[in-house]
Design a protein around this motif. Sequence first.
Motif, mmCIF file in Angstrom:
data_model
loop_
_atom_site.group_PDB
_atom_site.id
_atom_site.type_symbol
_atom_site.label_atom_id
_atom_site.label_comp_id
_atom_site.label_asym_id
_atom_site.label_seq_id
_atom_site.Cartn_x
_atom_site.Cartn_y
_atom_site.Cartn_z
ATOM 1 N N ASP A 201 -11.421 -2.067 1.300
ATOM 2 C CA ASP A 201 -10.910 -3.396 1.639
ATOM 3 C C ASP A 201 -9.833 -3.272 2.711
ATOM 4 O O ASP A 201 -8.909 -2.461 2.585
ATOM 5 C CB ASP A 201 -10.329 -4.052 0.383
ATOM 6 N N LEU A 202 -9.940 -4.068 3.774
ATOM 7 C CA LEU A 202 -8.950 -4.035 4.853
ATOM 8 C C LEU A 202 -7.533 -4.287 4.334
ATOM 9 O O LEU A 202 -6.566 -3.700 4.823
ATOM 10 C CB LEU A 202 -9.293 -5.089 5.913
ATOM 11 N N LYS A 203 -7.421 -5.153 3.325
ATOM 12 C CA LYS A 203 -6.088 -5.531 2.825
ATOM 13 C C LYS A 203 -5.380 -4.373 2.134
ATOM 14 O O LYS A 203 -4.159 -4.400 1.989
ATOM 15 C CB LYS A 203 -6.219 -6.710 1.851
ATOM 16 N N SER A 204 -6.128 -3.373 1.701
ATOM 17 C CA SER A 204 -5.522 -2.267 0.950
ATOM 18 C C SER A 204 -5.217 -1.043 1.813
ATOM 19 O O SER A 204 -4.738 -0.035 1.310
ATOM 20 C CB SER A 204 -6.457 -1.851 -0.196
ATOM 21 N N LEU A 205 -5.485 -1.118 3.119
ATOM 22 C CA LEU A 205 -5.349 0.068 3.980
ATOM 23 C C LEU A 205 -3.926 0.311 4.467
ATOM 24 O O LEU A 205 -3.587 1.422 4.842
ATOM 25 C CB LEU A 205 -6.279 -0.051 5.185
ATOM 26 N N GLY A 206 -3.097 -0.743 4.515
ATOM 27 C CA GLY A 206 -1.726 -0.554 5.002
ATOM 28 C C GLY A 206 -1.310 -1.526 6.083
ATOM 29 O O GLY A 206 -0.171 -1.459 6.574
ATOM 30 N N PHE A 207 -2.200 -2.431 6.501
ATOM 31 C CA PHE A 207 -1.836 -3.443 7.484
ATOM 32 C C PHE A 207 -0.720 -4.326 6.941
ATOM 33 O O PHE A 207 -0.756 -4.760 5.790
ATOM 34 C CB PHE A 207 -3.036 -4.353 7.801
ATOM 35 N N GLN A 208 0.271 -4.636 7.795
ATOM 36 C CA GLN A 208 1.219 -5.687 7.456
ATOM 37 C C GLN A 208 0.523 -7.025 7.676
ATOM 38 O O GLN A 208 -0.442 -7.112 8.428
ATOM 39 C CB GLN A 208 2.473 -5.561 8.325
ATOM 40 N N GLN A 209 1.009 -8.077 7.037
ATOM 41 C CA GLN A 209 0.312 -9.357 7.057
ATOM 42 C C GLN A 209 0.077 -9.876 8.475
ATOM 43 O O GLN A 209 -1.012 -10.346 8.812
ATOM 44 C CB GLN A 209 1.099 -10.398 6.242
ATOM 45 N N GLU A 211 -0.100 -8.124 11.241
ATOM 46 C CA GLU A 211 -1.086 -7.252 11.896
ATOM 47 C C GLU A 211 -2.495 -7.586 11.420
ATOM 48 O O GLU A 211 -3.437 -7.654 12.219
ATOM 49 C CB GLU A 211 -0.778 -5.784 11.586
ATOM 50 N N LEU A 212 -2.639 -7.814 10.103
ATOM 51 C CA LEU A 212 -3.945 -8.119 9.538
ATOM 52 C C LEU A 212 -4.490 -9.440 10.077
ATOM 53 O O LEU A 212 -5.677 -9.549 10.392
ATOM 54 C CB LEU A 212 -3.854 -8.172 8.010
ATOM 55 N N THR A 213 -3.622 -10.422 10.217
ATOM 56 C CA THR A 213 -4.037 -11.726 10.754
ATOM 57 C C THR A 213 -4.577 -11.572 12.175
ATOM 58 O O THR A 213 -5.642 -12.110 12.516
ATOM 59 C CB THR A 213 -2.845 -12.714 10.751
ATOM 60 N N GLY A 214 -3.847 -10.825 13.006
ATOM 61 C CA GLY A 214 -4.286 -10.590 14.386
ATOM 62 C C GLY A 214 -5.580 -9.802 14.449
ATOM 63 O O GLY A 214 -6.455 -10.077 15.288
ATOM 64 N N TYR A 215 -5.715 -8.823 13.550
ATOM 65 C CA TYR A 215 -6.921 -7.996 13.509
ATOM 66 C C TYR A 215 -8.137 -8.846 13.140
ATOM 67 O O TYR A 215 -9.194 -8.761 13.772
ATOM 68 C CB TYR A 215 -6.732 -6.870 12.494
ATOM 69 N N LEU A 216 -8.002 -9.682 12.124
ATOM 70 C CA LEU A 216 -9.113 -10.517 11.667
ATOM 71 C C LEU A 216 -9.525 -11.535 12.724
ATOM 72 O O LEU A 216 -10.718 -11.848 12.861
ATOM 73 C CB LEU A 216 -8.732 -11.229 10.369
#
Length: 467
Positions: A201-209, A211-216
Amino acid sequence: MEEIIIPNENLHILSADLANYYKVLPKKSNSDTIILYCLENKNTTEVKEELELLLGKKVSLLSYSEIEINKALSIYYRKERIENSKKTFSIDSGDFLENLLSEAKGLKSSDIHCEVYEDSARIRFRIDGQLIERYKIERENYLELVNKIKIRSKLNITEKRLPQDGRITTTTFDIRVSILPTLYGEKIVMRLLGQDASNIDLKSLGFQQEELTGYLEAVKKPNGIILISGPTGSGKTTTLYATLRLLNDSRRNIVTVEDPIEYTLKGINQVQLKEDIGLTFASALKSFLRQDPDVIMLGEIRDSETALMAIRASLTGHLVLSTIHTNSAIGTVSRLIDMGVPPYLISETLNLSVAQRLIRKLCNHCKEETTIDEKDFPSSFSIPYQVEKAYKPVGCNECFHSGYKGRTAIYEVINITNDIANAIKSNTIATYFENDENYKSLPEKAYDVLAKGETSLDEIYSILLNV
């Protein structure tokens, strides 16, 4: 004190439960006496009497340091192992190789190293990116282990002068086998492959919120290129497969070409690279474009031909994911330019540039508080703020005496906005982020992990040098 070494033939003297309960290890045995290593400052009289009753022989105890006793117990009599320790450690047993592979899989090891030296041999597992010694083997038994591995991987057991590569297939995963002749015999490295990616799961890899928003946002675009950079073993493939799992549905045709295929994911079409017959990243990509793909994943962009093909694929309406070897997310642009890709094409097709590293986390069972000073950091790194509490690794049974348990990823995520695209076109991307207060480099991200007390300065020192 010297390291405790237990010969294979002595391991059957004690069961794993008995060794761990009394904290003892067998040194020598004859018809009526057993010599055991035991903890210093322990009530040896009581232990001696109980062991003599259980073992039916006279017991002689040899005091040893707690650190060496615990280290040896974790190597020879780990609690999770099969109860019948003789079966587990005997090379003669037909189950030894199966047990070895199962244990490595259970411990989430990525590689198994079998090595031989002048008077000894050993087996090490790579866990959390670091090699940890798991078994010691008598030198005369090592050849039998090599032959067992060669037979399972369908290699020539009589060839001992040349390197060989093979594969072992099990019901749940595959193992890539590499054999290399060395001074005292053949060294074997077994890479565990074919892990199921359905639970990543992408959410469990270490992204900060943020960073994850921008990645998605970048991943949801129908076309363009997403590039993930970092050295070997930095978790790039795991991030890619977590992304593919997100994109994987019945409406999309997803194809990948990899070397090797490290994960399996139901619903995507995976191709193994075979350069010896001409199946390269570039040639596979050409074939992919005739397969009506929506998403293409390339294991790595290694050369200009592959880079230009990936650019063309993204221009024709495909989403392309790949990895590239650079030190930073900004450095990815320079690398593509060095490969001969014009800056205007990069600015039009690159959706996202990500750099990542894996950092080992300190073991919560044994980490100790320590002090760090500004002079302990690399001279090229400027401390952004003071660390209140710092910790150092110690080592215990829980972490295989490494001081670390588990890993976390840090990311440098750059979404290619219009302003950044213009900076790429004008070749000023290297200085674009100098005055951006919201931008954090990988060294600064690593420093944040240190400040939280999750890792040590030694673990992130090499990342801090990358400024």
